[in-house]
Motif scaffolding. Structure first.
Motif, PDB file in Angstrom:
ATOM      1  N   GLY A   1       6.365  15.060 -11.873  1.00  0.00           N
ATOM      2  CA  GLY A   1       7.047  14.289 -10.916  1.00  0.00           C
ATOM      3  C   GLY A   1       6.499  13.293 -10.088  1.00  0.00           C
ATOM      4  O   GLY A   1       5.081  13.309 -10.191  1.00  0.00           O
ATOM      5  N   ILE A   2       6.931  12.002  -9.879  1.00  0.00           N
ATOM      6  CA  ILE A   2       6.319  10.994  -9.033  1.00  0.00           C
ATOM      7  C   ILE A   2       7.294  10.714  -7.919  1.00  0.00           C
ATOM      8  O   ILE A   2       8.220  10.414  -7.816  1.00  0.00           O
ATOM      9  CB  ILE A   2       6.337   9.762  -9.881  1.00  0.00           C
ATOM     10  CG1 ILE A   2       5.669  10.185 -11.415  1.00  0.00           C
ATOM     11  CG2 ILE A   2       5.595   8.754  -9.246  1.00  0.00           C
ATOM     12  CD1 ILE A   2       5.677   8.859 -12.503  1.00  0.00           C
ATOM     13  N   ILE A   3       6.574  10.763  -6.731  1.00  0.00           N
ATOM     14  CA  ILE A   3       7.190  10.613  -5.362  1.00  0.00           C
ATOM     15  C   ILE A   3       6.685   9.528  -4.885  1.00  0.00           C
ATOM     16  O   ILE A   3       5.562   9.285  -4.998  1.00  0.00           O
ATOM     17  CB  ILE A   3       7.337  11.770  -4.605  1.00  0.00           C
ATOM     18  CG1 ILE A   3       7.615  13.090  -5.001  1.00  0.00           C
ATOM     19  CG2 ILE A   3       7.976  11.599  -3.231  1.00  0.00           C
ATOM     20  CD1 ILE A   3       7.655  14.242  -3.946  1.00  0.00           C
ATOM     21  N   ILE A   4       7.638   8.515  -4.397  1.00  0.00           N
ATOM     22  CA  ILE A   4       7.149   7.264  -3.878  1.00  0.00           C
ATOM     23  C   ILE A   4       7.808   7.301  -2.656  1.00  0.00           C
ATOM     24  O   ILE A   4       8.599   7.565  -2.185  1.00  0.00           O
ATOM     25  CB  ILE A   4       7.852   6.147  -4.693  1.00  0.00           C
ATOM     26  CG1 ILE A   4       7.369   6.148  -6.046  1.00  0.00           C
ATOM     27  CG2 ILE A   4       7.588   4.835  -4.094  1.00  0.00           C
ATOM     28  CD1 ILE A   4       7.952   6.930  -7.151  1.00  0.00           C
ATOM     29  N   ASP A   5       6.754   6.756  -1.570  1.00  0.00           N
ATOM     30  CA  ASP A   5       6.924   6.598  -0.118  1.00  0.00           C
ATOM     31  C   ASP A   5       8.085   5.760  -0.176  1.00  0.00           C
ATOM     32  O   ASP A   5       7.961   4.498  -0.699  1.00  0.00           O
ATOM     33  CB  ASP A   5       5.804   6.384   0.297  1.00  0.00           C
ATOM     34  CG  ASP A   5       5.805   6.739   2.002  1.00  0.00           C
ATOM     35  OD1 ASP A   5       6.600   7.587   2.331  1.00  0.00           O
ATOM     36  OD2 ASP A   5       4.926   6.021   2.796  1.00  0.00           O
TER      37      ASP A   5
ATOM     38  N   GLN B   1       0.861  -1.211   0.021  1.00  0.00           N
ATOM     39  CA  GLN B   1       0.203   0.048   0.131  1.00  0.00           C
ATOM     40  C   GLN B   1       0.724   1.352   0.105  1.00  0.00           C
ATOM     41  O   GLN B   1       0.472   2.272   0.791  1.00  0.00           O
ATOM     42  CB  GLN B   1      -0.934  -0.017   1.144  1.00  0.00           C
ATOM     43  CG  GLN B   1      -1.974  -1.140   1.190  1.00  0.00           C
ATOM     44  CD  GLN B   1      -3.025  -0.495   0.183  1.00  0.00           C
ATOM     45  OE1 GLN B   1      -3.522   0.366  -0.210  1.00  0.00           O
ATOM     46  NE2 GLN B   1      -3.474  -1.684  -0.641  1.00  0.00           N
ATOM     47  N   THR B   2       1.667   1.403  -0.751  1.00  0.00           N
ATOM     48  CA  THR B   2       2.694   2.442  -0.905  1.00  0.00           C
ATOM     49  C   THR B   2       2.108   3.705  -1.455  1.00  0.00           C
ATOM     50  O   THR B   2       1.373   3.349  -2.416  1.00  0.00           O
ATOM     51  CB  THR B   2       3.907   2.171  -1.784  1.00  0.00           C
ATOM     52  OG1 THR B   2       4.521   0.777  -1.500  1.00  0.00           O
ATOM     53  CG2 THR B   2       5.095   3.061  -1.571  1.00  0.00           C
ATOM     54  N   GLY B   3       2.243   4.761  -0.618  1.00  0.00           N
ATOM     55  CA  GLY B   3       1.783   5.976  -1.189  1.00  0.00           C
ATOM     56  C   GLY B   3       2.652   6.377  -2.385  1.00  0.00           C
ATOM     57  O   GLY B   3       3.858   6.338  -2.459  1.00  0.00           O
ATOM     58  N   ILE B   4       1.854   7.135  -3.488  1.00  0.00           N
ATOM     59  CA  ILE B   4       2.671   7.579  -4.591  1.00  0.00           C
ATOM     60  C   ILE B   4       2.192   8.751  -4.990  1.00  0.00           C
ATOM     61  O   ILE B   4       0.699   8.821  -5.109  1.00  0.00           O
ATOM     62  CB  ILE B   4       2.519   6.447  -5.848  1.00  0.00           C
ATOM     63  CG1 ILE B   4       3.636   5.479  -5.590  1.00  0.00           C
ATOM     64  CG2 ILE B   4       2.984   7.012  -7.027  1.00  0.00           C
ATOM     65  CD1 ILE B   4       3.348   4.249  -6.060  1.00  0.00           C
ATOM     66  N   ALA B   5       2.766   9.940  -4.845  1.00  0.00           N
ATOM     67  CA  ALA B   5       2.181  11.235  -5.313  1.00  0.00           C
ATOM     68  C   ALA B   5       2.734  11.609  -6.893  1.00  0.00           C
ATOM     69  O   ALA B   5       3.704  11.718  -7.137  1.00  0.00           O
ATOM     70  CB  ALA B   5       2.506  12.283  -4.196  1.00  0.00           C
ATOM     71  N   ILE B   6       1.692  11.915  -7.777  1.00  0.00           N
ATOM     72  CA  ILE B   6       2.167  12.577  -8.956  1.00  0.00           C
ATOM     73  C   ILE B   6       1.932  14.115  -8.918  1.00  0.00           C
ATOM     74  O   ILE B   6       0.832  14.573  -8.168  1.00  0.00           O
ATOM     75  CB  ILE B   6       1.762  11.927 -10.082  1.00  0.00           C
ATOM     76  CG1 ILE B   6       0.159  12.355 -10.453  1.00  0.00           C
ATOM     77  CG2 ILE B   6       1.748  10.736 -10.354  1.00  0.00           C
ATOM     78  CD1 ILE B   6      -0.532  11.935 -11.679  1.00  0.00           C
ATOM     79  N   ILE B   7       2.923  14.838  -9.281  1.00  0.00           N
ATOM     80  CA  ILE B   7       3.041  16.230  -8.861  1.00  0.00           C
ATOM     81  C   ILE B   7       3.605  17.051 -10.200  1.00  0.00           C
ATOM     82  O   ILE B   7       4.310  16.739 -10.937  1.00  0.00           O
ATOM     83  CB  ILE B   7       4.303  16.551  -8.044  1.00  0.00           C
ATOM     84  CG1 ILE B   7       3.902  15.719  -6.650  1.00  0.00           C
ATOM     85  CG2 ILE B   7       4.202  17.989  -7.561  1.00  0.00           C
ATOM     86  CD1 ILE B   7       5.107  15.987  -5.507  1.00  0.00           C
ATOM     87  N   TYR B   8       2.603  17.841 -10.487  1.00  0.00           N
ATOM     88  CA  TYR B   8       2.498  18.490 -11.775  1.00  0.00           C
ATOM     89  C   TYR B   8       1.989  20.125 -11.473  1.00  0.00           C
ATOM     90  O   TYR B   8       1.467  20.292 -10.677  1.00  0.00           O
ATOM     91  CB  TYR B   8       1.764  17.914 -12.786  1.00  0.00           C
ATOM     92  CG  TYR B   8       0.383  17.707 -12.646  1.00  0.00           C
ATOM     93  CD1 TYR B   8      -0.179  16.691 -11.811  1.00  0.00           C
ATOM     94  CD2 TYR B   8      -0.552  18.646 -13.096  1.00  0.00           C
ATOM     95  CE1 TYR B   8      -1.303  16.353 -11.884  1.00  0.00           C
ATOM     96  CE2 TYR B   8      -1.824  18.324 -12.959  1.00  0.00           C
ATOM     97  CZ  TYR B   8      -2.095  17.410 -12.090  1.00  0.00           C
ATOM     98  OH  TYR B   8      -3.651  17.005 -11.873  1.00  0.00           O
ATOM     99  N   LEU B   9       2.378  20.908 -12.555  1.00  0.00           N
ATOM    100  CA  LEU B   9       1.712  22.218 -12.769  1.00  0.00           C
ATOM    101  C   LEU B   9       0.793  22.190 -13.432  1.00  0.00           C
ATOM    102  O   LEU B   9       0.750  21.731 -14.574  1.00  0.00           O
ATOM    103  CB  LEU B   9       2.844  23.245 -13.164  1.00  0.00           C
ATOM    104  CG  LEU B   9       3.896  23.682 -11.903  1.00  0.00           C
ATOM    105  CD1 LEU B   9       4.632  24.721 -12.408  1.00  0.00           C
ATOM    106  CD2 LEU B   9       3.204  24.378 -10.853  1.00  0.00           C
ATOM    107  N   LYS B  10      -0.816  22.507 -12.892  1.00  0.00           N
ATOM    108  CA  LYS B  10      -1.810  22.617 -13.930  1.00  0.00           C
ATOM    109  C   LYS B  10      -1.746  23.665 -15.024  1.00  0.00           C
ATOM    110  O   LYS B  10      -1.060  24.722 -14.782  1.00  0.00           O
ATOM    111  CB  LYS B  10      -2.880  22.756 -13.065  1.00  0.00           C
ATOM    112  CG  LYS B  10      -4.152  22.510 -13.916  1.00  0.00           C
ATOM    113  CD  LYS B  10      -5.259  22.411 -12.998  1.00  0.00           C
ATOM    114  CE  LYS B  10      -6.799  22.399 -13.613  1.00  0.00           C
ATOM    115  NZ  LYS B  10      -6.814  21.793 -14.792  1.00  0.00           N
TER     116      LYS B  10
END
Lengths: 540, 410
Positions: A275-279, A203-212
């Motif tokens: 960007g994709i940040i992975i816990d 259940q790893t948290g993954i965040a995708i980050i971008y500028l709309k």
């Protein structure tokens, strides 16, 4: 129902063996719920279950559950246990479970995140995130208070991508720290962070980050689609994600960048990358990435543009040296001796006198030796690290030459190749050419320069065909878009990069005002006849 | 997708196909090669006699002196002399005696013996132009005696004798300009040109013996050294005679082959003919312009040049412009003498090494066609009259004005 689903999973093409049961709604009996939880999670030593009853032992019975180590003990004590246990109303006999529930939820928990959970699965998921569960006797709903707080590594300097000038902080293993670092750098309403949970067991948290508005919607949709399609039980590092979502499985070239540096991610996001940040790992991903992205280091923008351009050209040179030098040496010394200056030829021939192996074997031997040394250096405990350098430099270098096993020129070739490999800022692409180098060597030994050129063509064709989330891998060189070449082989001054490079299908937007080249105001050197009025409204 | 895969496979397979065409069958490790630095050819008993100089890498022949791991007493090169009815037969016979495969790509010089030059060198040139690893950029020399002896001679300062001789000739043509070095393709080009003649510098041993033992080079003043000598003249494919160095120098003026040259001249020709001053010619241009005068060609040779005065042995004040003009006139006369002297000899040999035929062909094609038809160039050549005009300028006179002799006499 659960059996059905399990059956469906087995007959379907789901390769993951999981024991995920169907959502189980809470029972109104606390006893049953606790039994069910006990059955699910067993009796691990770090799970703390604490009961709370009021004086009559009947009207209200609560159970707190949290996992020691995932919660901040102070926070559990001060924000959950203490308020509840000291509250007079709760202790009274007259209170009902419903009243207590709404009272606790709305008035008594001084924490930010308080959620309701109606199924066991939702609650357990929150439990593993560090929430404290509060279960009520007689209610089919439970509360979860965010008390998470586990031991984290503090923010340190990135170990794999150091800079001389520039921010010294790197991501940590915590997803939240990562997103906060980016928030701090991009204080705009356009910054979007979308979170996913991937991996049935982790259940790893993954965040995708971008500028709309800057990141391409197409690419975003594609990344979301690919992330949603991941069906695996564990995501332990960003490479898990990388391999699942990157294009072109059969390529030695990486199409997704990874970095430890929040400033590099912020820079990428500002140019339309996602960007994709992975816990659980300090390495974040940036996609889509073209070949040339791997040669840009964030320090390029932190030093003067002239030296940055020079260094960047050196990196491209080092890339070719690292890929080709041993192969060229083999080709020239075994097929094209006429290409060498006579003096060099003779001195090489003199060194090869008495070397028992053919040039290819000699080169392979030394290259493999170096790779063994390098691997040993990575795995070896720090304390015996210096032994590596002694063994490497003295025994394998000098002694091998003196023993007549390899020629001195070959040692130079191999060491220069190795050093060149470290010049490339991205380890991902440096590793890919480590493998290509061996193929090159074999081809050079059988076909000479002709073979090297042929293989280069094959590589070029292959690279021209690669795409990273729809972006041609060699853009903006192929397809050629001359005005985006400002930041590819050289880096032009920042004030002249007015447009965002459109290498990634993002919108081509102006990123700064035009005509910002610093220059003296005309006539500034002449004595001004009267004090020039300051433009705009200054303080009176 | 599938078609893409197929295309990719096809592309990946293409270089594999080429593996069938070429391959590692012709690879040679460096320690299997006998790198030749020079070759010499003689004609003896109706057979080719070829001598090869093979560099011995372990003696440190790279010119660095000493290093390289081998014993210093081993010679920097070894020579093989082989005979055969054809050149290639002779070369291939080397493999009967040598441990290494001959590798000619690094050859720097080729010496042609007088015996062979008299026999004819067309076959040799053909071999050089035809064979893949033979280099037509080698410098060609001619030797009076046996050419093979030249290659046996050890050199000082440079261990690789072939490239040493190359350095000698390059330096000579750059600093002295007696004659330019002739590379094999230049030789072939001038033999194939309208004039059909060529010149080759002579290489010789200054002493009687051949220094071919490493122990013998451990002396400061070798009794016998390699040196450049006269200029051999070839006509057709055969040797016809020699031009002395002075005549060769004159020829260089006629053929515009002067890079830098030092000319000794009389500073005060009215007082004495003694050559007591030197001049370094730094720039020189020659224009040859053929003019038809009724029954023969007149060659207008315009020689222009400028340079620096470097030596002055007479009483003279160079602040005086007249003195300089006088010296310039003396210089011009000196060069005029050189040119005329050289022309007389060239005419005597009857070989058009001046390249006049090319000039005539370019400027007067009609008449050239006629000459070609009648094959009368040799007689036309004998009729040619030259009109050299020399104009030199002393641009600088060095660091002092008055000559030291005049300072002393004051």
């Amino acid at each position: 129902m659960p059996q059905n689903q399990q059956k469906g999973r087995k007959t379907g093409k789901d390769p993951v063996e999981t024991s995920v049961p169907a959502p189980l709604p809470l029972n109104s009996s606390l006893e049953v719920n606790l039994q069910e939880i006990g059955k699910r999670i067993g009796s691990s030593s770090d799970i703390v279950i604490r009961n709370f009853t009021n004086e009559s032992l009947s009207s209200l019975s609560l159970t707190f559950i949290y996992i020691d180590g995932l919660v901040n003990a102070d926070s559990v004590n001060q924000t959950v246990l203490q308020p509840l246990m000291e509250n007079v109303t709760l202790k009274g006999d007259s209170i009902t479970a419903e009243a207590a529930f709404s009272m606790i939820k709305d008035q008594m928990l001084p924490v930010g995140g308080v959620k309701e959970g109606k199924t066991l699965e939702v609650l357990l998921a929150m439990l593993f995130e560090g929430y404290t569960l509060i279960l009520f006797e007689g209610l089919q709903v439970a509360l979860a208070a965010d008390t998470s707080g586990w031991e984290k590594r503090s923010i340190n300097e990135p170990t794999s991508q150091g800079v001389i000038r520039g921010p010294k902080e790197g991501f940590t293993e915590s997803l939240r720290t990562g997103t906060s670092m980016l928030r701090r750098r991009l204080k705009t309403t356009d910054l979007r962070i979308e979170e996913y949970k991937i991996g049935q067991r982790t259940q790893t948290g993954i965040a995708i980050i971008y500028l709309k508005g800057i990141a391409s919607e197409q690419v975003l949709t594609e990344i979301r689609r690919r992330l949603d399609a991941i069906n695996t039980d564990a995501i332990l590092e960003s490479n898990y994600i990388e391999e699942f979502i990157q294009d072109g499985g059969l390529t030695p070239f990486p199409t997704i960048q990874n970095t430890e540096r929040p400033d590099a991610v912020a820079g990428g996001i500002l140019e339309g990358q996602i960007g994709i940040i992975i816990d659980g790992t300090p390495f974040a991903l940036l996609a889509p990435s073209t070949f040339f992205n791997f040669f840009q280091s964030s320090e390029d923008y932190y030093q003067r543009y002239d030296i940055s351009s020079f260094l960047r050209l050196i990196r491209y040179g080092a890339f070719f040296v690292s890929m080709l030098l041993p192969a060229l040496y083999i080709a020239v010394t075994t097929f094209h001796q006429e290409m060498l200056p006579t003096t060099l030829l003779i001195s090489l021939a003199a060194q090869r006198e008495g070397v028992p192996l053919p040039a290819l074997a000699e080169a392979l031997l030394m290259e493999l030796t170096f790779d063994v040394l390098r691997e040993a250096g990575v795995r070896m405990p720090r304390t015996i690290g210096p032994a590596i350098s002694i063994v490497g430099a003295l025994v394998l270098g000098q002694a091998a030459v003196q023993a007549g096993l390899v020629s001195a020129a070959m040692v130079i070739v191999v060491s220069f190749t190795a050093i060149s490999n470290f010049v490339i800022p991205s380890l991902a692409i440096a590793n890919s050419i480590r493998l290509i180098r061996f193929v090159m060597m074999f081809i050079a030994a059988s076909l000479g320069l002709f073979g090297i050129m042929s293989f280069m063509m094959v590589l070029l064709i292959h690279m021209a065909g690669l795409r990273s989330f729809g972006v041609p891998y060699l853009s903006p060189v192929a397809p050629m878009i001359p005005r985006y070449l400002k930041d590819i082989f050289i880096r032009v001054p920042l004030w002249s990069m007015t447009m965002r490079p459109k290498t990634d299908l993002g919108k081509e937007t102006r990123r700064q005002g035009p005509n910002q080249k610093p220059q003296p105001v005309e006539g500034a050197n002449q004595p001004a006849p009267e004090q020039p009025k300051p433009q705009g409204e200054g303080p009176a | 997708m599938n078609t893409q895969r197929k295309a990719l496979c096809l592309i990946l397979c293409l270089p594999l196909l080429s593996a069938l065409l070429s391959g590692c069958w012709d690879d040679r490790e460096l320690n299997e090669l006998g790198v030749t630095s020079g070759s010499a050819y003689d004609w003896e008993n109706n057979e080719w006699k070829a001598t090869y100089q093979v560099i011995n890498p372990s003696s440190g022949a790279s010119g660095m002196g000493g290093s390289g791991g081998g014993s210093t007493s081993s010679p920097p090169f070894v020579t093989f002399t082989v005979k055969g009815r054809t050149i290639m037969e002779a070369i291939e016979r080397t493999n009967l005696t040598s441990t290494r495969e001959m590798f000619f790509s690094h050859s720097r010089i080729t010496v042609i013996g007088e015996s062979l030059a008299k026999h004819g060198i067309n076959q040799l040139i053909d071999m050089f132009l035809r064979k893949q690893d033979a280099r037509e950029t080698v410098y060609v020399f001619i030797s009076k005696g046996e050419a093979g002896d030249i290659l046996d001679q050890l050199m000082q300062l440079t261990k690789n004798q072939g490239s040493g001789i190359q350095l000698m000739i390059e330096q000579e043509s750059r600093l002295l300009s007696y004659y330019p070095g002739t590379r094999l393709f230049e030789l072939a080009m001038s033999l194939a040109s309208e004039s059909g003649s060529a010149v080759l510098p002579e290489i010789l041993l200054t002493g009687p013996g051949i220094m071919d033992e490493t122990s013998e080079t451990g002396r400061t003043d070798l009794p016998s050294r390699l040196a450049l000598g006269r200029l051999g003249v070839l006509k057709g494919e055969k040797f016809v005679g020699w031009l002395s160095q002075k005549q060769a120098f004159g020829l260089s003026f006629m053929t515009d082959n002067i890079e830098t040259a030092t000319i000794a001249f009389a500073s005060q020709p009215r007082k004495s003919d003694k050559l007591d001053a030197s001049f370094i010619l730094q720039n020189s241009w020659t224009n040859v312009h053929p003019v038809w005068a009724k029954d023969h060609f007149i060659m207008d040779i315009d020689i222009k040049g400028s340079g620096v005065l470097t030596e002055l042995g007479s009483v003279m004040d160079l602040n005086d412009r007249k003195a300089i003009s006088e010296m310039e006139a003396s210089l011009e006369r000196q060069v005029l003498d050189l040119v005329n002297n050289s022309w007389t000899e060239v005419k005597k040999l009857g070989a058009d090494v001046t390249g006049f035929a090319v000039r005539v062909h370019r400027s007067d094609r009609k008449r050239w066609k006629q000459i070609e038809k009648e094959k009368s160039w040799d007689s036309v050549f004998q009729e040619i009259e030259i009109r050299p005009h020399v104009s030199f300028q002393i641009e600088r006179t060095g660091l002092s004005n008055k000559s030291f002799k005049s300072v002393q006499q004051e």
